[in-house]
Design a protein around this motif. Structure first.
Motif, mmCIF file in Angstrom:
data_model
loop_
_atom_site.group_PDB
_atom_site.id
_atom_site.type_symbol
_atom_site.label_atom_id
_atom_site.label_comp_id
_atom_site.label_asym_id
_atom_site.label_seq_id
_atom_site.Cartn_x
_atom_site.Cartn_y
_atom_site.Cartn_z
ATOM 1 N N HIS A 161 15.866 71.746 -27.457
ATOM 2 C CA HIS A 161 17.131 72.357 -27.046
ATOM 3 C C HIS A 161 17.205 72.394 -25.516
ATOM 4 O O HIS A 161 16.243 72.820 -24.846
ATOM 5 C CB HIS A 161 17.221 73.801 -27.539
ATOM 6 C CG HIS A 161 17.349 73.958 -29.019
ATOM 7 N ND1 HIS A 161 18.481 73.587 -29.723
ATOM 8 C CD2 HIS A 161 16.489 74.473 -29.946
ATOM 9 C CE1 HIS A 161 18.312 73.867 -31.007
ATOM 10 N NE2 HIS A 161 17.116 74.390 -31.175
ATOM 11 N N GLU A 187 14.800 65.356 -32.995
ATOM 12 C CA GLU A 187 16.173 65.844 -32.907
ATOM 13 C C GLU A 187 16.340 66.496 -31.538
ATOM 14 O O GLU A 187 15.498 67.295 -31.123
ATOM 15 C CB GLU A 187 16.458 66.835 -34.034
ATOM 16 C CG GLU A 187 16.294 66.204 -35.410
ATOM 17 C CD GLU A 187 16.524 67.181 -36.551
ATOM 18 O OE1 GLU A 187 17.361 68.102 -36.380
ATOM 19 O OE2 GLU A 187 15.862 67.030 -37.594
ATOM 20 N N ARG A 189 19.089 68.454 -29.027
ATOM 21 C CA ARG A 189 20.359 69.168 -29.010
ATOM 22 C C ARG A 189 20.723 69.602 -27.594
ATOM 23 O O ARG A 189 19.924 70.260 -26.913
ATOM 24 C CB ARG A 189 20.287 70.409 -29.905
ATOM 25 C CG ARG A 189 19.885 70.117 -31.339
ATOM 26 C CD ARG A 189 20.934 69.310 -32.076
ATOM 27 N NE ARG A 189 20.607 69.180 -33.491
ATOM 28 C CZ ARG A 189 21.331 68.465 -34.355
ATOM 29 N NH1 ARG A 189 22.417 67.842 -33.939
ATOM 30 N NH2 ARG A 189 20.961 68.389 -35.627
ATOM 31 N N GLU A 213 24.346 78.817 -31.926
ATOM 32 C CA GLU A 213 24.292 77.452 -32.448
ATOM 33 C C GLU A 213 22.856 76.937 -32.506
ATOM 34 O O GLU A 213 22.445 76.307 -33.490
ATOM 35 C CB GLU A 213 25.147 76.531 -31.583
ATOM 36 C CG GLU A 213 26.638 76.763 -31.712
ATOM 37 C CD GLU A 213 27.454 75.891 -30.784
ATOM 38 O OE1 GLU A 213 28.693 75.931 -30.889
ATOM 39 O OE2 GLU A 213 26.853 75.169 -29.944
ATOM 40 N N GLU A 216 20.883 78.497 -35.376
ATOM 41 C CA GLU A 216 21.271 77.912 -36.659
ATOM 42 C C GLU A 216 20.622 76.529 -36.814
ATOM 43 O O GLU A 216 20.124 76.183 -37.901
ATOM 44 C CB GLU A 216 22.794 77.801 -36.737
ATOM 45 C CG GLU A 216 23.297 77.251 -38.055
ATOM 46 C CD GLU A 216 24.819 77.206 -38.134
ATOM 47 O OE1 GLU A 216 25.335 76.621 -39.104
ATOM 48 O OE2 GLU A 216 25.479 77.749 -37.224
ATOM 49 N N GLN A 217 20.628 75.746 -35.753
ATOM 50 C CA GLN A 217 20.003 74.426 -35.803
ATOM 51 C C GLN A 217 18.494 74.531 -35.995
ATOM 52 O O GLN A 217 17.893 73.736 -36.738
ATOM 53 C CB GLN A 217 20.325 73.662 -34.514
ATOM 54 C CG GLN A 217 21.782 73.276 -34.398
ATOM 55 C CD GLN A 217 22.213 72.952 -32.981
ATOM 56 O OE1 GLN A 217 21.443 73.092 -32.026
ATOM 57 N NE2 GLN A 217 23.450 72.508 -32.822
ATOM 58 N N THR A 218 17.878 75.512 -35.359
ATOM 59 C CA THR A 218 16.438 75.707 -35.502
ATOM 60 C C THR A 218 16.085 76.100 -36.924
ATOM 61 O O THR A 218 15.138 75.564 -37.517
ATOM 62 C CB THR A 218 15.951 76.773 -34.504
ATOM 63 O OG1 THR A 218 16.147 76.284 -33.170
ATOM 64 C CG2 THR A 218 14.485 77.107 -34.710
ATOM 65 N N ASP A 220 17.754 75.498 -39.622
ATOM 66 C CA ASP A 220 17.986 74.339 -40.487
ATOM 67 C C ASP A 220 16.858 73.323 -40.352
ATOM 68 O O ASP A 220 16.355 72.782 -41.353
ATOM 69 C CB ASP A 220 19.323 73.691 -40.132
ATOM 70 C CG ASP A 220 19.546 72.391 -40.866
ATOM 71 O OD1 ASP A 220 19.776 72.432 -42.092
ATOM 72 O OD2 ASP A 220 19.481 71.323 -40.218
#
Length: 229
Positions: A161, A187, A189, A213, A216-218, A220
């Motif tokens: 991130h 991935e 972001r 955000e 939530e991405q982490t 997932d």
């Protein structure tokens, strides 16, 4: 949360342990910002435990005199002064020792990963390069620009991130990091308008939209790459 220690060759490093509601699950080594195992890091540890993970956060300043007093206005200066005293390679060794201690715990079932924020994000990257981990999550790792020679040694599924308005790691360096770590297991972001340490809820740092955000991405990513149960 329970207080524990990590046995190392030259002493016992204090650490903090959080268990998920089930009492067992995959392990996550949580590596601190420059402010130590702060209230914010403890909150994130609880969040990870609620997702089903056994979380260990070592006190990486254990060899140093003093800690960060979060009630003082000069908290950033305190953190920077302490971080500057650390021996980087020794701290990597301490973190790897904590990873081994976590993996050996009876509550840990399944794989183990490492997640770090700021100072801890760069440290987590090197831990993933020198030790066997199943996943790596690095939030705006401050040392990453100096560690890219290790990128080829990181084989774990990884999530990075960064904020696009990070004054500490400008976008040209972020692009260099993205190019160096790119691969099918990675991935990456970018969070528009977010600055450095955007996940830290302190008013001086937080970017609320990016914080939500990214979390939530982490969650997932962890559910897919280090599943619980």
């Amino acid at each position: 949360m329970a207080t524990t220690t990590v046995p190392l060759a030259d002493g016992e490093m204090p650490a903090h342990l959080w268990l998920p509601p089930s009492g067992h699950g995959p392990g996550l080594l949580l590596l601190q910002e420059i402010f130590g195992v702060s209230a914010y890091i403890r909150d994130r540890a609880r969040d990870l435990a609620e997702l089903g993970y056994v979380v260990l956060a070592p006190e990486l300043y254990w060899r140093l005199d003093g800690t960060v007093d979060e009630s003082r206005a000069d908290v950033l200066e305190q953190g920077m002064a302490l971080a500057a005293q650390l021996d980087w390679e020794q701290t990597v060794g301490d973190a790897v020792g904590a990873l081994e201690a976590l993996r050996a715990r009876p509550e840990v079932t399944g794989g183990t990963g490492v997640i770090g924020f700021c100072f801890g994000g760069g440290l987590a990257f090197e831990v993933a390069a020198v030790a066997d981990v199943d996943v790596l999550v690095a939030y705006y790792g401050s040392a990453l620009p100096q560690l890219l020679g290790l990128a080829g040694r990181v084989s774990a599924h990884s999530l990075y991130h960064f904020g696009t308005a990070d004054a500490y790691i400008p976008m040209d360096q972020v692009e260099q990091i993205r190019d160096a770590v790119a691969g099918p297991a990675v991935e990456f972001r970018l969070h528009d308008g977010a600055g450095h340490a955007f996940d830290n809820p302190a008013p001086a740092f937080v970017h609320e939209r990016a914080r939500a955000e990214a979390w939530e991405q982490t969650a997932d990513f962890l559910a897919r790459r280090l599943p619980v149960g």
